[in-house]
Enzyme design. Sequence first.
Site, PDB file in Angstrom:
ATOM      1  N   LYS A 114       0.832  -1.204   0.000  1.00 41.51           N
ATOM      2  CA  LYS A 114       0.000   0.000   0.000  1.00 41.51           C
ATOM      3  C   LYS A 114       0.868   1.257   0.000  1.00 41.51           C
ATOM      4  O   LYS A 114       0.535   2.248  -0.637  1.00 41.51           O
ATOM      5  CB  LYS A 114      -0.971  -0.002   1.180  1.00 41.51           C
ATOM      6  N   LYS A 195      -2.757  -9.986  -7.901  1.00 37.10           N
ATOM      7  CA  LYS A 195      -4.095 -10.371  -7.454  1.00 37.10           C
ATOM      8  C   LYS A 195      -5.126  -9.363  -7.975  1.00 37.10           C
ATOM      9  O   LYS A 195      -4.796  -8.193  -8.199  1.00 37.10           O
ATOM     10  CB  LYS A 195      -4.147 -10.491  -5.924  1.00 37.10           C
ATOM     11  N   LYS A 198      -8.995  -3.536  -6.904  1.00 36.60           N
ATOM     12  CA  LYS A 198      -9.602  -2.366  -7.556  1.00 36.60           C
ATOM     13  C   LYS A 198      -8.555  -1.345  -8.005  1.00 36.60           C
ATOM     14  O   LYS A 198      -8.851  -0.462  -8.782  1.00 36.60           O
ATOM     15  CB  LYS A 198     -10.656  -1.722  -6.669  1.00 36.60           C
TER      16      LYS A 198
HETATM   17  P1  AMP Z   1     -10.873  -5.743   1.415  1.00 37.72           P
HETATM   18  O1  AMP Z   1     -11.742  -5.193   0.377  1.00 37.72           O
HETATM   19  O2  AMP Z   1      -9.438  -5.454   1.226  1.00 37.72           O
HETATM   20  O3  AMP Z   1     -11.387  -5.404   2.792  1.00 37.72           O
HETATM   21  O4  AMP Z   1     -10.958  -7.330   1.278  1.00 37.72           O
HETATM   22  C1  AMP Z   1     -12.074  -8.047   1.711  1.00 37.72           C
HETATM   23  C2  AMP Z   1     -11.853  -9.524   1.631  1.00 37.72           C
HETATM   24  O5  AMP Z   1     -11.677  -9.911   0.271  1.00 37.72           O
HETATM   25  C3  AMP Z   1     -10.629 -10.040   2.389  1.00 37.72           C
HETATM   26  O6  AMP Z   1     -10.991 -11.234   3.055  1.00 37.72           O
HETATM   27  C4  AMP Z   1      -9.631 -10.341   1.314  1.00 37.72           C
HETATM   28  O7  AMP Z   1      -8.772 -11.398   1.674  1.00 37.72           O
HETATM   29  C5  AMP Z   1     -10.520 -10.740   0.142  1.00 37.72           C
HETATM   30  N1  AMP Z   1      -9.883 -10.454  -1.152  1.00 37.72           N
HETATM   31  C6  AMP Z   1      -9.543  -9.239  -1.676  1.00 37.72           C
HETATM   32  N2  AMP Z   1      -8.984  -9.359  -2.902  1.00 37.72           N
HETATM   33  C7  AMP Z   1      -8.939 -10.699  -3.179  1.00 37.72           C
HETATM   34  C8  AMP Z   1      -8.493 -11.492  -4.291  1.00 37.72           C
HETATM   35  N3  AMP Z   1      -7.973 -10.938  -5.400  1.00 37.72           N
HETATM   36  N4  AMP Z   1      -8.622 -12.836  -4.208  1.00 37.72           N
HETATM   37  C9  AMP Z   1      -9.169 -13.416  -3.113  1.00 37.72           C
HETATM   38  N5  AMP Z   1      -9.616 -12.736  -2.032  1.00 37.72           N
HETATM   39  C10 AMP Z   1      -9.520 -11.396  -2.053  1.00 37.72           C
END
Ligand code: AMP
Length: 327
Positions: A114, A195, A198
């Site tokens: 980040k 990965k 967004k």
């Molecule tokens: P966040 O939006 O960063 O709060 O992520 C929410 C959840 O989505 C967390 O459990 C992350 O581990 C999962 N997550 C985010 N991006 C990915 C991805 N590309 N593949 C799998 N899980 C994801």
Amino acid sequence: MKPILISGIQPTGRLHLGNYLGALKNFVELQNSGKYQCYFFIADYHSLTIDFSPKQKEKEILAVAQSYLAAGIDPKKSVIFVQSQAPESTELTWILSTITPPGELNRMTQFKDKAQNDPNNINMGLVTYPLLMAADILLYDAKFVPVGDDQLQHLELARTLARKFNNKFGKTFIEPQAILAKTARVMSLDNPQKKMSKTLPSGCLFLDDSEKEIMQKIKSAVTDSGSEIKYDEKNKPGLSNLLSIYSELSERPVMELEKKYYGKGYGEFKTDLAKVVVNSLKSFHILNHQPSILNAILNSGFKKAKKQVVAKMKEIKSKLGLPQVSG
Ligand code: AMP
Ligand code: TRP
């Protein structure tokens, strides 16, 4: 009593297929197993660590609530709430910071990523982010935490801190365990080395993308040389990512898909995959709750969460020899 399970998603814009397969879909399956007492929250305090517009924040919070419901999280079965409504987690963050060496936080992969993505907004919140996450988990006595594999390092820290606190001040916290989704890492459609995120919108399938956008993004997804539909992460990372997505959404094993597409080209495979994705994401287009309904659900969840955190904070403070709030 059933073991407690907790997880959260940040309100930082539109959710994507990585969030769905790495988190949401798993949340719903765990909820419906009936084996856990589930808490799912919206991590709004965490989301302040990256640049945001206060005008958008409320909408983004309600959008995550909406996605929880569209995915199948049921407020009758699970507690849904907003993190900042129960600010005791920030109090526990401070307490945990006093038993954390700074080096443990600086070395976190997500912090480094980040900081690199937005060098103009490196802030202390990004550094202490995993402490707030540990507090979120420990405060609720959660035994299980479903997350994607990008969060495993943070969860390991939560376990270490629980152990350390317990050793120092007496048994207070449960050491939480991760529950990984089958597809714990969905890769970007236009760069399978990264990965899905967004921050790379062109390789990202958003849950509210139109049918046309989904079709178009999948058609232009990077595939690898050759024409065989075969799972091979090393030599065919793009195609393997698409196969995992297809398999997970259709609940058909990868081997069965390889058989189905034996001798067929990427074109036909991609057209079918786009249909599967459109079909799986239908509920995210159809469901549209009024903000008043979403707010009522969040408020009722907050009341349940509040009871738990007030009792736990009392216990923590008494272990530390701090005075209880009276009156
Ligand atoms: P966040 O939006 O960063 O709060 O992520 C929410 C959840 O989505 C967390 O459990 C992350 O581990 C999962 N997550 C985010 N991006 C990915 C991805 N590309 N593949 C799998 N899980 C994801
Ligand atoms: N850090 C998580 C993410 O970026 C969100 C989160 C905050 C979380 N607190 C949590 C997940 C507690 C599980 C448990 O995805």
